[in-house]
Motif scaffolding. Structure first.
Motif, PDB file in Angstrom:
ATOM      1  N   GLN A 121      14.316 -25.067   7.976  1.00  0.00           N
ATOM      2  CA  GLN A 121      15.572 -24.359   8.193  1.00  0.00           C
ATOM      3  C   GLN A 121      15.546 -22.964   7.569  1.00  0.00           C
ATOM      4  OE1 GLN A 121      19.055 -25.807   5.845  1.00  0.00           O
ATOM      5  NE2 GLN A 121      17.616 -27.342   5.090  1.00  0.00           N
ATOM      6  N   ALA A 122      16.490 -22.137   8.008  1.00  0.00           N
ATOM      7  CA  ALA A 122      16.552 -20.743   7.542  1.00  0.00           C
ATOM      8  C   ALA A 122      17.196 -20.678   6.160  1.00  0.00           C
ATOM      9  CB  ALA A 122      17.340 -19.890   8.536  1.00  0.00           C
ATOM     10  N   ALA A 123      16.350 -20.712   5.147  1.00  0.00           N
ATOM     11  CA  ALA A 123      16.819 -20.613   3.767  1.00  0.00           C
ATOM     12  C   ALA A 123      15.770 -19.875   2.951  1.00  0.00           C
ATOM     13  CB  ALA A 123      17.072 -21.993   3.180  1.00  0.00           C
ATOM     14  N   LEU A 124      16.234 -19.135   1.964  1.00  0.00           N
ATOM     15  CA  LEU A 124      15.336 -18.409   1.077  1.00  0.00           C
ATOM     16  C   LEU A 124      15.292 -19.094  -0.280  1.00  0.00           C
ATOM     17  CD1 LEU A 124      16.417 -14.727   1.850  1.00  0.00           C
ATOM     18  CD2 LEU A 124      14.430 -15.961   2.758  1.00  0.00           C
ATOM     19  N   VAL A 125      14.130 -19.025  -0.919  1.00  0.00           N
ATOM     20  CA  VAL A 125      13.963 -19.604  -2.249  1.00  0.00           C
ATOM     21  C   VAL A 125      13.432 -18.517  -3.175  1.00  0.00           C
ATOM     22  CG1 VAL A 125      12.850 -21.382  -3.634  1.00  0.00           C
ATOM     23  CG2 VAL A 125      13.446 -21.849  -1.248  1.00  0.00           C
ATOM     24  N   THR A 126      14.115 -18.332  -4.301  1.00  0.00           N
ATOM     25  CA  THR A 126      13.704 -17.324  -5.281  1.00  0.00           C
ATOM     26  C   THR A 126      13.215 -17.998  -6.551  1.00  0.00           C
ATOM     27  OG1 THR A 126      15.301 -15.717  -4.431  1.00  0.00           O
ATOM     28  CG2 THR A 126      14.450 -15.337  -6.647  1.00  0.00           C
ATOM     29  N   SER A 127      12.045 -17.560  -6.988  1.00  0.00           N
ATOM     30  CA  SER A 127      11.480 -18.030  -8.253  1.00  0.00           C
ATOM     31  C   SER A 127      11.027 -16.800  -9.025  1.00  0.00           C
ATOM     32  CB  SER A 127      10.297 -18.973  -8.003  1.00  0.00           C
ATOM     33  OG  SER A 127       9.710 -19.355  -9.231  1.00  0.00           O
ATOM     34  N   GLY A 128      11.778 -16.469 -10.068  1.00  0.00           N
ATOM     35  CA  GLY A 128      11.476 -15.254 -10.813  1.00  0.00           C
ATOM     36  C   GLY A 128      11.728 -14.029  -9.947  1.00  0.00           C
ATOM     37  N   ASP A 129      10.685 -13.222  -9.727  1.00  0.00           N
ATOM     38  CA  ASP A 129      10.813 -12.026  -8.899  1.00  0.00           C
ATOM     39  C   ASP A 129      10.338 -12.248  -7.468  1.00  0.00           C
ATOM     40  OD1 ASP A 129      11.737 -10.571 -11.093  1.00  0.00           O
ATOM     41  OD2 ASP A 129       9.688 -10.059 -11.735  1.00  0.00           O
ATOM     42  N   THR A 130       9.997 -13.489  -7.129  1.00  0.00           N
ATOM     43  CA  THR A 130       9.439 -13.794  -5.812  1.00  0.00           C
ATOM     44  C   THR A 130      10.460 -14.524  -4.951  1.00  0.00           C
ATOM     45  OG1 THR A 130       7.229 -13.994  -6.757  1.00  0.00           O
ATOM     46  CG2 THR A 130       7.570 -14.942  -4.575  1.00  0.00           C
TER      47      THR A 130
END
Length: 212
Positions: A121-130
């Motif tokens: 699905q259309a979702a973003l995942v952020t880990s730190g600066d990425t």
């Protein structure tokens, strides 16, 4: 809650002491519209792979205070106006939440997914600066052993769906209902109790709502 509240108004305005059949039908249509919206959110989950959720517990939120003790046409439309405002508030809050969801391993209950649909699905995942897609983040976690504790999820498609499909219509519907409340308040013969209206006043609201 909105669906039940509108259904109640539909039946209330079929009662002999508050018999307004056109308004009863108007609120019945509003009730069906709210049920369609609820089903839309269910479909959203199904399309993204939800098989079942163990321990499902449905709890309706408390209705707005103006929807309690309705004794007049004015009370009914004031309830509808305030109900739309409360729904807009809830949807706006949901948009804010789905854009910043921190990973939480303590969430109770078990949900079974089709993993391809869930991660695709259309979702973003952020880990730190990425920041990356949910699919890429899942594959990265599986291959490198990255922990999930610092992940933040942004369900961009859900936020856009709510904003595009609902919030704009909410503003329009609320304005129409506010106009009906204002019209009834101005033409009531017993302000500020707003219990008595002549036919001219009722016809004015019917025209406002474009009722046949």
């Amino acid at each position: 809650t909105a669906q039940y509240s509108y259904l109640r108004l539909a039946h209330l305005f079929q009662q002999p002491h508050l018999y307004y059949p056109k308004f009863a039908e108007f609120f019945r249509e509003k009730s069906l519209e709210e049920m369609t919206h609820a089903e839309d959110f269910m479909n959203y989950q199904t399309q993204r792979g939800v098989h079942r959720s163990e321990g499902f517990d449905f709890t309706a939120v408390e209705t707005v205070s103006s929807c309690v003790g309705i004794d007049s046409l004015y009370d009914g439309f004031k309830c509808a106006q305030d109900l739309e405002i409360s729904v807009t508030k809830a949807l706006t809050s949901l948009v804010a939440k789905v854009g910043n969801i921190k990973y939480d391993v303590t969430v109770t209950g078990t949900v079974t997914y089709n993993e391809d649909l869930r991660t695709g699905q259309a979702a973003l995942v952020t880990s730190g600066d990425t920041t990356t897609s949910l699919k890429a983040a899942t594959e990265d976690a599986e291959t490198t052993g990255v922990t999930c504790n610092n992940l933040v999820f942004n369900y961009i498609e859900l936020a856009e769906h709510i904003s595009h499909e609902y919030l704009g219509h909410q503003i329009i519907d609320t304005k129409i209902l506010a106009n009906a409340v204002g019209t009834l308040a101005r033409c009531a013969s017993d302000a500020p109790t707003y219990n008595n209206f002549d036919n001219t006043c009722v016809f004015a609201v019917e025209r406002l709502l474009k009722l046949e």
